[in-house]
Scaffold this active site. Structure first.
Site, PDB file in Angstrom:
ATOM      1  N   HIS A 222      -9.647   5.339  -4.482  1.00  0.00           N
ATOM      2  CA  HIS A 222      -8.080   5.100  -3.214  1.00  0.00           C
ATOM      3  C   HIS A 222      -7.383   5.278  -3.745  1.00  0.00           C
ATOM      4  O   HIS A 222      -6.326   5.895  -3.196  1.00  0.00           O
ATOM      5  CB  HIS A 222      -8.115   3.839  -2.354  1.00  0.00           C
ATOM      6  CG  HIS A 222      -7.724   2.994  -3.776  1.00  0.00           C
ATOM      7  ND1 HIS A 222      -8.487   2.340  -4.575  1.00  0.00           N
ATOM      8  CD2 HIS A 222      -6.558   2.200  -3.547  1.00  0.00           C
ATOM      9  CE1 HIS A 222      -7.825   1.481  -5.136  1.00  0.00           C
ATOM     10  NE2 HIS A 222      -6.328   1.659  -4.529  1.00  0.00           N
TER      11      HIS A 222
HETATM   12  C1  UD1 Z   1      -2.112  -0.415  -2.252  1.00  0.00           C
HETATM   13  C2  UD1 Z   1      -1.716  -0.886  -3.162  1.00  0.00           C
HETATM   14  C3  UD1 Z   1      -2.581  -0.703  -4.145  1.00  0.00           C
HETATM   15  C4  UD1 Z   1      -4.381  -1.402  -3.712  1.00  0.00           C
HETATM   16  C5  UD1 Z   1      -4.564  -0.782  -2.948  1.00  0.00           C
HETATM   17  C6  UD1 Z   1      -5.816  -1.357  -1.553  1.00  0.00           C
HETATM   18  C7  UD1 Z   1       0.390  -0.394  -3.318  1.00  0.00           C
HETATM   19  C8  UD1 Z   1       1.841   0.456  -4.301  1.00  0.00           C
HETATM   20  N1  UD1 Z   1      -0.672   0.229  -3.467  1.00  0.00           N
HETATM   21  O1  UD1 Z   1      -2.693   0.997  -2.000  1.00  0.00           O
HETATM   22  O2  UD1 Z   1      -2.465  -1.196  -5.482  1.00  0.00           O
HETATM   23  O3  UD1 Z   1      -5.129  -0.842  -4.941  1.00  0.00           O
HETATM   24  O4  UD1 Z   1      -2.794  -1.286  -1.981  1.00  0.00           O
HETATM   25  O5  UD1 Z   1      -6.102  -1.066  -0.656  1.00  0.00           O
HETATM   26  O6  UD1 Z   1       0.946  -1.343  -3.165  1.00  0.00           O
HETATM   27  N2  UD1 Z   1      -4.138   1.845   5.643  1.00  0.00           N
HETATM   28  C9  UD1 Z   1      -4.337   1.975   6.626  1.00  0.00           C
HETATM   29  N3  UD1 Z   1      -4.833   0.512   7.434  1.00  0.00           N
HETATM   30  C10 UD1 Z   1      -3.619  -0.544   6.568  1.00  0.00           C
HETATM   31  C11 UD1 Z   1      -3.072  -0.167   5.607  1.00  0.00           C
HETATM   32  C12 UD1 Z   1      -3.331   1.553   4.979  1.00  0.00           C
HETATM   33  O7  UD1 Z   1      -5.371   2.883   8.045  1.00  0.00           O
HETATM   34  O8  UD1 Z   1      -4.276  -1.795   6.419  1.00  0.00           O
HETATM   35  C13 UD1 Z   1      -3.372   3.467   5.956  1.00  0.00           C
HETATM   36  C14 UD1 Z   1      -2.143   4.399   5.868  1.00  0.00           C
HETATM   37  O9  UD1 Z   1      -2.432   5.563   6.759  1.00  0.00           O
HETATM   38  C15 UD1 Z   1      -1.659   3.831   4.500  1.00  0.00           C
HETATM   39  C16 UD1 Z   1      -2.884   4.540   3.632  1.00  0.00           C
HETATM   40  O10 UD1 Z   1      -4.139   3.789   3.423  1.00  0.00           O
HETATM   41  O11 UD1 Z   1      -0.645   4.850   4.523  1.00  0.00           O
HETATM   42  C17 UD1 Z   1      -1.909   3.373   1.850  1.00  0.00           C
HETATM   43  O12 UD1 Z   1      -1.624   2.573   2.460  1.00  0.00           O
HETATM   44  P1  UD1 Z   1      -0.550   1.710   1.472  1.00  0.00           P
HETATM   45  O13 UD1 Z   1      -0.675  -0.170   1.767  1.00  0.00           O
HETATM   46  O14 UD1 Z   1       0.920   2.250   1.556  1.00  0.00           O
HETATM   47  O15 UD1 Z   1      -1.426   2.013  -0.323  1.00  0.00           O
HETATM   48  P2  UD1 Z   1      -2.771   1.636  -0.721  1.00  0.00           P
HETATM   49  O16 UD1 Z   1      -3.363   3.475  -0.881  1.00  0.00           O
HETATM   50  O17 UD1 Z   1      -3.989   0.846   0.500  1.00  0.00           O
END
Ligand code: UD1
Length: 391
Positions: A222
């Site tokens: 991811h």
């Molecule tokens: C975040 C953490 C990362 C961790 C990861 C575990 C930061 C900088 N990154 O990254 O360290 O390893 O979580 O998963 O804080 N999304 C969904 N549903 C959700 C959450 C996210 O669909 O419940 C999608 C959205 O499109 C979002 C993308 O995932 O834009 C990324 O989510 P985000 O929280 O920004 O970062 P992660 O890549 O999940």
């Protein structure tokens, strides 16, 4: 134990935001609840992760209480997400006047809440402090460095962390080596892990093709460096397809990874491979998948540690790790995007079982107890020091 009158009335605010926070905070909350003299712990969920699969399911699996506060920030750019957590957390600190704020790990919610607390002179307690990848292109590295700088109490998972913190000017008196709270959760829940066949059946996948104990690999990817760039993601998938010719793979897809596979038109590359793609899994399903796996291919931080605790060979598809103990003592090997190296190591694992390693010091299921005991004493001392300063 030293107790200070009135101390109990100021709660401890425990922060979670994203998936890897939940398994770290669950045992801490439990240990604080069992610790004599501990103030009430309130759980604050920033809402960084909000999907049922990314959040609710893990709350259930880990028996986390419903959050006392949910900031419901959701997804956004790093700046907006961090700012939004800060904006919404500040009034929570004003309302509860906490004795301290406990943050875990390195996600955006960690630095956001730590910053709010530090500026209000509320002590910040960082669990999993001092880990460094030395790669500032990783957003988590920025979060780690900055959170540690403004933390009053820093709990570490491995001894190398102290050296990193000392180099950054952080006094050793603030640093306490307690072990790994994530492994507290793993050991507490291992017996409840869901068998792989059950997880596959739920995903409509034939367990006889993928679910033979020690006869499959697990994949998780991811990180932006692997999945946000079309070339990197295409190359990673190409390597995984080749691995799957040797051993079938089970791949629970993070939402950002699934979205990018579709957006970059890479779905067909996976279609004919022996790769079972699943939605994000619960904690107990993931534990079952890893425990039964022959090997794991990942770019996650936490999974490098969990595979070390489970003695399952882990090939980490990154050029660096902030968790060197998983390499020096555990079952982890850094493989980056090196296709040839990955295939050679997979062959070695198939032939000879691969790297098993040993479980590092203090990864014994009792890190949270050590934190709770130390923190309660520290808070009492801090309060007494404060009272002396302001007679
Ligand atoms: C975040 C953490 C990362 C961790 C990861 C575990 C930061 C900088 N990154 O990254 O360290 O390893 O979580 O998963 O804080 N999304 C969904 N549903 C959700 C959450 C996210 O669909 O419940 C999608 C959205 O499109 C979002 C993308 O995932 O834009 C990324 O989510 P985000 O929280 O920004 O970062 P992660 O890549 O999940």
């Amino acid at each position: 134990m030293m107790t200070v009158p009135g101390h109990e009335s100021r709660p401890i605010l425990c922060i979670v935001g994203a998936r890897p926070n939940f398994m770290k905070m669950a045992p801490i909350l439990r240990a604080l609840g069992a610790q004599a003299g501990a103030p009430k712990a309130l759980l604050v969920h920033t809402g960084q992760h909000y999907d049922a699969a990314m959040s609710d399911q893990l709350f259930q699996d880990l028996a986390l209480p419903n959050p006392d506060v949910n900031l419901e920030v959701g997804s956004a750019s790093h700046a907006v997400q961090t700012a939004e957590v800060m904006r919404r957390f500040e009034p929570v600190v004003d309302a509860h006047k906490p004795s301290c704020v406990v943050v875990v790990g390195d996600v955006n919610s960690t630095i956001a809440c730590a910053l709010v607390a530090a500026k209000k002179q509320v002590p910040v307690v960082h669990v999993e402090a001092g880990l460094r990848s030395f790669d500032r292109a990783m957003p988590e590295e920025i979060n780690r460095i900055l959170t540690d700088q403004i933390s009053d109490v820093l709990y570490t998972t491995e001894e190398t962390a102290l050296g990193n913190l000392t180099r950054e000017g952080i006094g050793a008196d603030r640093v306490h080596f307690v072990g790994n709270v994530m492994i507290d959760s793993l050991l507490a829940n291992r017996a409840r892990a869901i068998p792989v066949a059950q997880t596959l059946s739920k995903g409509n996948i034939d367990p006889s093709l993928f679910g033979k104990r020690k006869g499959y690999g697990v994949v998780t990817l991811h990180r932006p460096s692997n999945v946000d760039d079309v070339g990197a993601l295409r190359a990673a998938i190409g390597t995984l397809v080749e691995v799957s010719r040797r051993v079938p793979l089970i791949w629970p897809l993070h939402p950002r990874t699934r979205a990018n596979i579709e957006r970059f038109g890479l779905t067909s590359a996976l279609a004919s491979a022996r790769i079972a793609c699943l939605p994000p899994q619960g904690y107990l399903e993931m534990l079952g998948l890893m425990d039964g796996a022959l090997l794991v291919l990942t770019d996650s931080g936490g999974i490098q540690e969990e595979t070390t605790a489970l003695a399952v060979p882990c090939l980490t598809m990154r050029d660096n790790t902030e968790r060197p103990i998983t390499i020096d003592e555990g079952s982890n090997t850094l493989v980056g995007a090196d296709r040839v190296l990955i295939l050679r190591l997979v062959d070695e694992i198939l032939r000879a079982g691969g790297k098993g390693g040993r479980v590092p010091q203090n990864w014994d299921g009792r890190a949270s107890e050590r934190i709770a005991a130390h923190l309660v004493a520290w808070l009492a001392e801090h309060k007494a020091r404060d009272a002396r300063r302001r007679p």
